[in-house]
Design an enzyme around this catalytic site. Structure first.
Site, PDB file in Angstrom:
ATOM      1  N   CYS A   1      -0.376   4.192   2.096  1.00 20.20           N
ATOM      2  CA  CYS A   1      -0.209   4.003   3.542  1.00 20.20           C
ATOM      3  C   CYS A   1       1.253   4.168   3.966  1.00 20.20           C
ATOM      4  CB  CYS A   1      -0.644   2.603   3.961  1.00 20.20           C
ATOM      5  SG  CYS A   1      -2.155   2.044   3.208  1.00 20.20           S
ATOM      6  N   ASP A   2       2.166   3.582   3.200  1.00 27.93           N
ATOM      7  CA  ASP A   2       3.541   3.447   3.679  1.00 27.93           C
ATOM      8  C   ASP A   2       4.570   4.287   2.921  1.00 27.93           C
ATOM      9  OD1 ASP A   2       2.575   1.610   5.490  1.00 27.93           O
ATOM     10  OD2 ASP A   2       2.876  -0.088   4.152  1.00 27.93           O
TER      11      ASP A   2
ATOM     12  N   CYS B   1       0.836  -1.202   0.000  1.00 22.49           N
ATOM     13  CA  CYS B   1       0.000   0.000   0.000  1.00 22.49           C
ATOM     14  C   CYS B   1       0.872   1.254   0.000  1.00 22.49           C
ATOM     15  CB  CYS B   1      -0.923  -0.040   1.204  1.00 22.49           C
ATOM     16  SG  CYS B   1      -1.978   1.408   1.361  1.00 22.49           S
TER      17      CYS B   1
HETATM   18  C1  LIG Z   1      -0.179  -3.804   4.143  1.00 24.10           C
HETATM   19  C2  LIG Z   1      -1.292  -2.815   4.328  1.00 24.10           C
HETATM   20  C3  LIG Z   1      -1.015  -1.631   4.983  1.00 24.10           C
HETATM   21  C4  LIG Z   1      -2.040  -0.708   5.178  1.00 24.10           C
HETATM   22  N1  LIG Z   1      -1.757   0.463   5.836  1.00 24.10           N
HETATM   23  C5  LIG Z   1      -2.741   1.365   6.050  1.00 24.10           C
HETATM   24  C6  LIG Z   1      -2.474   2.591   6.711  1.00 24.10           C
HETATM   25  O1  LIG Z   1      -1.343   2.870   7.127  1.00 24.10           O
HETATM   26  N2  LIG Z   1      -3.511   3.453   6.882  1.00 24.10           N
HETATM   27  C7  LIG Z   1      -4.782   3.201   6.411  1.00 24.10           C
HETATM   28  O2  LIG Z   1      -5.674   4.014   6.640  1.00 24.10           O
HETATM   29  N3  LIG Z   1      -5.047   2.062   5.751  1.00 24.10           N
HETATM   30  C8  LIG Z   1      -4.073   1.144   5.548  1.00 24.10           C
HETATM   31  N4  LIG Z   1      -4.339  -0.011   4.850  1.00 24.10           N
HETATM   32  C9  LIG Z   1      -5.702  -0.225   4.334  1.00 24.10           C
HETATM   33  C10 LIG Z   1      -6.633  -0.695   5.469  1.00 24.10           C
HETATM   34  O3  LIG Z   1      -6.005  -1.694   6.223  1.00 24.10           O
HETATM   35  C11 LIG Z   1      -7.935  -1.213   4.867  1.00 24.10           C
HETATM   36  O4  LIG Z   1      -8.509  -0.221   4.060  1.00 24.10           O
HETATM   37  C12 LIG Z   1      -8.925  -1.595   5.988  1.00 24.10           C
HETATM   38  O5  LIG Z   1      -8.373  -2.568   6.843  1.00 24.10           O
HETATM   39  C13 LIG Z   1     -10.220  -2.124   5.376  1.00 24.10           C
HETATM   40  O6  LIG Z   1     -11.041  -2.555   6.405  1.00 24.10           O
HETATM   41  P1  LIG Z   1     -12.174  -3.650   6.162  1.00 24.10           P
HETATM   42  O7  LIG Z   1     -12.828  -3.848   7.473  1.00 24.10           O
HETATM   43  O8  LIG Z   1     -12.999  -3.255   5.011  1.00 24.10           O
HETATM   44  O9  LIG Z   1     -11.400  -4.958   5.675  1.00 24.10           O
HETATM   45  P2  LIG Z   1     -10.263  -5.832   6.376  1.00 24.10           P
HETATM   46  O10 LIG Z   1      -9.417  -5.021   7.257  1.00 24.10           O
HETATM   47  O11 LIG Z   1      -9.627  -6.564   5.271  1.00 24.10           O
HETATM   48  O12 LIG Z   1     -11.076  -6.841   7.302  1.00 24.10           O
HETATM   49  C14 LIG Z   1     -11.878  -7.853   6.753  1.00 24.10           C
HETATM   50  C15 LIG Z   1     -11.982  -8.973   7.775  1.00 24.10           C
HETATM   51  O13 LIG Z   1     -12.941  -9.930   7.330  1.00 24.10           O
HETATM   52  C16 LIG Z   1     -12.491 -11.218   7.696  1.00 24.10           C
HETATM   53  N5  LIG Z   1     -13.136 -12.197   6.823  1.00 24.10           N
HETATM   54  C17 LIG Z   1     -12.992 -12.326   5.478  1.00 24.10           C
HETATM   55  N6  LIG Z   1     -13.718 -13.357   5.020  1.00 24.10           N
HETATM   56  C18 LIG Z   1     -14.351 -13.884   6.108  1.00 24.10           C
HETATM   57  C19 LIG Z   1     -15.239 -14.985   6.279  1.00 24.10           C
HETATM   58  N7  LIG Z   1     -15.626 -15.739   5.247  1.00 24.10           N
HETATM   59  N8  LIG Z   1     -15.674 -15.269   7.527  1.00 24.10           N
HETATM   60  C20 LIG Z   1     -15.295 -14.516   8.592  1.00 24.10           C
HETATM   61  N9  LIG Z   1     -14.432 -13.465   8.484  1.00 24.10           N
HETATM   62  C21 LIG Z   1     -13.983 -13.154   7.257  1.00 24.10           C
HETATM   63  C22 LIG Z   1     -10.986 -11.142   7.487  1.00 24.10           C
HETATM   64  O14 LIG Z   1     -10.316 -12.151   8.221  1.00 24.10           O
HETATM   65  C23 LIG Z   1     -10.682  -9.731   7.976  1.00 24.10           C
HETATM   66  O15 LIG Z   1     -10.340  -9.720   9.334  1.00 24.10           O
HETATM   67  C24 LIG Z   1      -3.345  -0.962   4.669  1.00 24.10           C
HETATM   68  C25 LIG Z   1      -3.611  -2.159   4.008  1.00 24.10           C
HETATM   69  C26 LIG Z   1      -2.596  -3.086   3.827  1.00 24.10           C
HETATM   70  C27 LIG Z   1      -2.906  -4.375   3.118  1.00 24.10           C
END
Ligand SMILES: Cc1cc2nc3c(=O)[nH]c(=O)nc-3n(C[C@H](O)[C@H](O)[C@H](O)COP(=O)(O)OP(=O)(O)OC[C@H]3O[C@@H](n4cnc5c(N)ncnc54)[C@H](O)[C@@H]3O)c2cc1C
Length: 309
Positions: free
Chosen positions: A136-137, A133
């Site tokens: 982010c980084d 990302c």
């Molecule tokens: C390496 C990296 C660094 C990042 N750094 C930043 C940053 O510095 N600042 C920032 O603002 N954003 C950052 N982001 C982006 C941010 O992490 C995401 O936008 C945010 O986490 C999205 O949230 P979410 O809840 O939509 O999804 P996610 O955080 O992906 O959470 C989804 C969850 O659903 C669960 N899940 C999936 N399928 C199932 C299932 N079938 N049954 C039960 N559970 C399930 C997963 O295990 C997961 O825990 C980064 C992303 C990455 C990959």
């Protein structure tokens, strides 16, 4: 009689947990399902420096703080993988491997997963030079040398972003032509600190505590060369996994769920939040905002359903 929750939230990342907090505080009977660690992508992020209220915080700490808030509210958190969601009818069914749950509304908060290079040491250097990302980084690499692997629009936008921060950016792509729009390619061609490394793939990663060198191999001659870098951004694709939803859920060409501004999908009583939906920005703050909106709208949805009975 079988218990029927008001909302079942699938995914315990920032969007799902925030939806849970708003739902519970609105007096709804809510349950969250998480197949892995609470916090989702945040939990595996080395450092977060763009979330208001923290100058810098480790991803794990931020994830734990949100989870603590969820736990303090007494929200049931099922550590189970959901493998099927049946969305038709007034009552939705959430199937896990061993148990089945019922709810009046569902919030899909499953996130999106990044594609990995799948080479040795990739996990070792995650957060120690390797990132998925740039937004982010990128800022951790001020005046440093970085490389980015990828060739699509997002990759090129990220290279442009990095070129304004880093001293030098290598753009590594496996073909001789980039898939991205021409306008993005020409915007980079004028940048002195961007070097195109086309027809090459990344084949090895090395360093001590931190990534220091990457080996790239030519797809034409098999010749290998080493690049000294401080960071490597992998931008070869990312995608949602929505196969567990039974029903004709509308998605865009890339597979992201289409919602309106209230997080409603085309299916009655089914909402989607965070990285899984067709949003402009996939970050923690936007994921949390989606979760807050969705639960507020589920509250209204359930009230309307009650009145119409
Ligand atoms: C390496 C990296 C660094 C990042 N750094 C930043 C940053 O510095 N600042 C920032 O603002 N954003 C950052 N982001 C982006 C941010 O992490 C995401 O936008 C945010 O986490 C999205 O949230 P979410 O809840 O939509 O999804 P996610 O955080 O992906 O959470 C989804 C969850 O659903 C669960 N899940 C999936 N399928 C199932 C299932 N079938 N049954 C039960 N559970 C399930 C997963 O295990 C997961 O825990 C980064 C992303 C990455 C990959």
């Amino acid at each position: 009689m079988e218990k029927i929750y008001d909302i079942a939230i699938i995914g315990g990342g920032p969007s799902g947990m925030t939806a849970g907090i708003y739902a519970k505080r609105a007096g709804l009977d809510v349950i969250i399902f998480e197949k892995s660690t609470p916090g989702g992508a945040v939990a595996s992020t080395f450092e977060v420096a763009n979330f208001p209220s923290f100058l810098k915080v480790s991803g794990m700490e931020l994830a734990s703080k949100i989870f603590e808030q969820v736990s303090n509210l007494g929200i049931p958190f099922e550590f189970e993988e959901v493998n099927k969601i049946i969305t038709d009818g007034e009552i939705k069914t959430v199937e896990c491997f061993k148990k089945t749950f019922k709810a009046r509304a569902v919030i899909l908060a499953l996130g999106a997963s990044v594609k990995l290079l799948n080479i040795e040491n990739e996990r070792k250097f995650l957060g120690r030079g390797i990132s998925y990302c740039a937004t982010c980084d990128g800022n951790f690499f001020k005046e440093k040398t970085v490389a980015l692997v990828g060739g699509g629009n997002t990759a090129l936008e990220d290279v442009f972003y990095l070129s304004n921060i880093a001293k030098k950016v290598y753009l590594i792509h496996r073909r001789d032509e980039l898939r991205a729009d021409k306008i993005l390619v020409s915007r980079l061609e004028g940048k002195e600190n961007v070097e195109f490394v086309l027809n090459h793939t990344v084949t090895a990663l090395s360093g001590n505590e931190h990534l220091e060198k990457i080996e790239v191999s030519s797809r034409l001659s098999n010749e290998k060369k080493m690049l000294d870098v401080d960071g490597l951004f992998v931008c070869i694709g990312r995608g949602p996994d929505t196969d567990i939803v039974v029903g004709d859920l509308k998605r865009n060409e890339a597979g992201y769920i289409i919602t309106d501004e209230n997080m409603k999908t085309n299916l009655d009583g089914v909402f989607a939040v965070g990285d899984i939906r067709n949003t402009q920005l996939r970050q923690i703050i936007t994921a949390c905002a989606d979760g807050a909106i969705a639960s507020t709208k589920v509250f209204e949805y359930l009230k309307t359903k009650e009145k119409s009975k």
